[in-house]
Design a protein around this motif. Structure first.
Motif, PDB file in Angstrom:
ATOM      1  N   GLY A  89      62.583  27.399  99.486  1.00  0.00           N
ATOM      2  CA  GLY A  89      63.996  27.048  99.396  1.00  0.00           C
ATOM      3  C   GLY A  89      64.727  27.986  98.457  1.00  0.00           C
ATOM      4  N   VAL A  90      66.001  28.163  98.703  1.00  0.00           N
ATOM      5  CA  VAL A  90      66.770  29.118  97.911  1.00  0.00           C
ATOM      6  C   VAL A  90      66.959  28.630  96.480  1.00  0.00           C
ATOM      7  N   GLU A  91      66.887  27.310  96.263  1.00  0.00           N
ATOM      8  CA  GLU A  91      67.052  26.782  94.909  1.00  0.00           C
ATOM      9  C   GLU A  91      65.939  27.262  93.992  1.00  0.00           C
ATOM     10  N   ALA A  92      64.749  27.469  94.550  1.00  0.00           N
ATOM     11  CA  ALA A  92      63.602  27.878  93.742  1.00  0.00           C
ATOM     12  C   ALA A  92      63.566  29.383  93.497  1.00  0.00           C
ATOM     13  N   LEU A  93      64.470  30.110  94.116  1.00  0.00           N
ATOM     14  CA  LEU A  93      64.478  31.565  93.981  1.00  0.00           C
ATOM     15  C   LEU A  93      65.108  31.973  92.656  1.00  0.00           C
ATOM     16  N   SER A  94      64.437  32.830  91.924  1.00  0.00           N
ATOM     17  CA  SER A  94      64.983  33.383  90.684  1.00  0.00           C
ATOM     18  C   SER A  94      64.600  34.851  90.602  1.00  0.00           C
ATOM     19  N   MET A  95      65.326  35.590  89.790  1.00  0.00           N
ATOM     20  CA  MET A  95      65.034  37.013  89.636  1.00  0.00           C
ATOM     21  C   MET A  95      63.629  37.198  89.047  1.00  0.00           C
ATOM     22  N   ARG A  96      63.225  36.289  88.162  1.00  0.00           N
ATOM     23  CA  ARG A  96      61.895  36.400  87.559  1.00  0.00           C
ATOM     24  C   ARG A  96      60.797  36.188  88.610  1.00  0.00           C
ATOM     25  N   LYS A  97      60.967  35.159  89.448  1.00  0.00           N
ATOM     26  CA  LYS A  97      59.975  34.909  90.494  1.00  0.00           C
ATOM     27  C   LYS A  97      59.940  36.051  91.502  1.00  0.00           C
ATOM     28  N   LEU A  98      61.097  36.581  91.801  1.00  0.00           N
ATOM     29  CA  LEU A  98      61.165  37.689  92.746  1.00  0.00           C
ATOM     30  C   LEU A  98      60.468  38.922  92.180  1.00  0.00           C
ATOM     31  N   ALA A  99      60.701  39.199  90.901  1.00  0.00           N
ATOM     32  CA  ALA A  99      60.041  40.339  90.264  1.00  0.00           C
ATOM     33  C   ALA A  99      58.525  40.159  90.270  1.00  0.00           C
ATOM     34  N   HIS A 100      58.079  38.939  89.998  1.00  0.00           N
ATOM     35  CA  HIS A 100      56.632  38.665  90.001  1.00  0.00           C
ATOM     36  C   HIS A 100      56.048  38.899  91.392  1.00  0.00           C
ATOM     37  N   ALA A 101      56.760  38.454  92.428  1.00  0.00           N
ATOM     38  CA  ALA A 101      56.270  38.645  93.795  1.00  0.00           C
ATOM     39  C   ALA A 101      56.163  40.118  94.161  1.00  0.00           C
ATOM     40  N   LEU A 102      57.036  40.921  93.597  1.00  0.00           N
ATOM     41  CA  LEU A 102      57.045  42.347  93.899  1.00  0.00           C
ATOM     42  C   LEU A 102      56.166  43.148  92.943  1.00  0.00           C
ATOM     43  N   GLY A 103      55.668  42.483  91.902  1.00  0.00           N
ATOM     44  CA  GLY A 103      54.809  43.173  90.948  1.00  0.00           C
ATOM     45  C   GLY A 103      55.556  44.121  90.043  1.00  0.00           C
ATOM     46  N   VAL A 104      56.788  43.771  89.704  1.00  0.00           N
ATOM     47  CA  VAL A 104      57.600  44.614  88.818  1.00  0.00           C
ATOM     48  C   VAL A 104      58.180  43.745  87.708  1.00  0.00           C
ATOM     49  N   VAL A 105      58.768  44.395  86.724  1.00  0.00           N
ATOM     50  CA  VAL A 105      59.460  43.656  85.672  1.00  0.00           C
ATOM     51  C   VAL A 105      60.845  43.277  86.199  1.00  0.00           C
ATOM     52  N   PRO A 106      61.426  42.166  85.737  1.00  0.00           N
ATOM     53  CA  PRO A 106      62.727  41.736  86.252  1.00  0.00           C
ATOM     54  C   PRO A 106      63.811  42.800  86.160  1.00  0.00           C
ATOM     55  N   MET A 107      63.796  43.604  85.098  1.00  0.00           N
ATOM     56  CA  MET A 107      64.855  44.612  84.945  1.00  0.00           C
ATOM     57  C   MET A 107      64.840  45.634  86.074  1.00  0.00           C
ATOM     58  N   ALA A 108      63.685  45.833  86.703  1.00  0.00           N
ATOM     59  CA  ALA A 108      63.609  46.809  87.796  1.00  0.00           C
ATOM     60  C   ALA A 108      64.454  46.382  88.986  1.00  0.00           C
ATOM     61  N   LEU A 109      64.662  45.056  89.144  1.00  0.00           N
ATOM     62  CA  LEU A 109      65.445  44.567  90.282  1.00  0.00           C
ATOM     63  C   LEU A 109      66.906  44.964  90.187  1.00  0.00           C
TER      64      LEU A 109
END
Length: 234
Positions: free
Chosen positions: A28-48
């Motif tokens: 769900g979109v409510e659970a989406l965060s920049m931190r979770k997205l960065a973790h899924a991509l294997g990068v630090v949040p600032m890279a996004l």
């Protein structure tokens, strides 16, 4: 000989959006965060933030990625067939991404300018009506009456997406106060095997309404008539 790890694909906006869509599909979109997205991509949040400036821009990009999955117009088909096929393709896309319709609605209310992919899609649909012989006035009215249905969803008056259950007679006081609703409740059946799940907002109801609208627009097109606000006020 030692095996080496395959180099990771460079981060791009397309990868960021694809990963965000996958996370929203799963939780769900409510659970989406920049931190979770960065973790899924294997990068630090600032890279996004090199690819999306903030969460709003991320959601815009996700909407565009989803709308980009809608099938293109079928070559050689008449306007009604083309509109119908594209709308039903949009609906299939939204069934794959059930969070997307609410995000589209919320972002439409929040600001008047749609995202680029939505604009491109709407421009294409207007072109289909115009090529099919619709006047500018009738095309304008057609876009209004189609509304969100052009993107494969519609806002239902009554929310009825719960589990399918056998109809039970409403309490007598309810039936006495709202006799026609009570009659309707007892007279309809819910199909638990529908494309969109149990309840009234199923594929049949969507296509039923879509065909009514398209048939009505076709009659107006053939008659060369349109109920304009200027003529109705005189």
């Amino acid at each position: 000989m030692t095996t080496q790890e395959r180099p990771r694909a460079p981060l791009s906006k397309e990868r960021v959006l694809a990963a965000a869509v996958a996370l929203a599909d799963a939780g769900g979109v409510e659970a989406l965060s920049m931190r979770k997205l960065a973790h899924a991509l294997g990068v630090v949040p600032m890279a996004l933030y090199k690819h999306v400036r903030n969460k709003d821009e991320l959601l815009d990009g996700m909407v565009d990625a989803v709308v980009g999955e809608i099938d293109p117009p079928v070559a050689g088909a008449d306007w009604k067939t083309t509109v119908r096929q594209r709308v039903l393709s949009a609906r299939r896309v939204l069934l794959r991404h059930p969070w997307a319709s609410r995000v589209i609605e919320e972002r439409t209310r929040a600001r008047p300018d749609p995202t680029p992919a939505v604009m491109t899609y709407m421009d294409s649909m207007i072109g289909i009506f115009r090529a099919g012989g619709f006047s500018i006035d009738l095309t304008h009215h057609a876009m209004h009456v189609m509304g969100s249905r052009l993107l494969g969803f519609s806002q239902e008056l009554f929310e009825d997406s719960g589990p399918a259950q056998p109809a039970e007679p409403p309490p007598p006081e309810f039936a006495e106060r709202f006799p026609h609703i009570a009659e309707l409740v007892m007279g309809i059946s819910h199909d638990s095997g529908t494309v969109v799940g149990p309840g009234c907002d199923d594929q049949f109801e969507f296509e039923f309404a879509l065909d009514l609208v398209l048939d009505g627009l076709d009659r107006l097109r053939q008659a060369g008539r349109v109920a304009s606000s200027s003529s109705s006020s005189t």
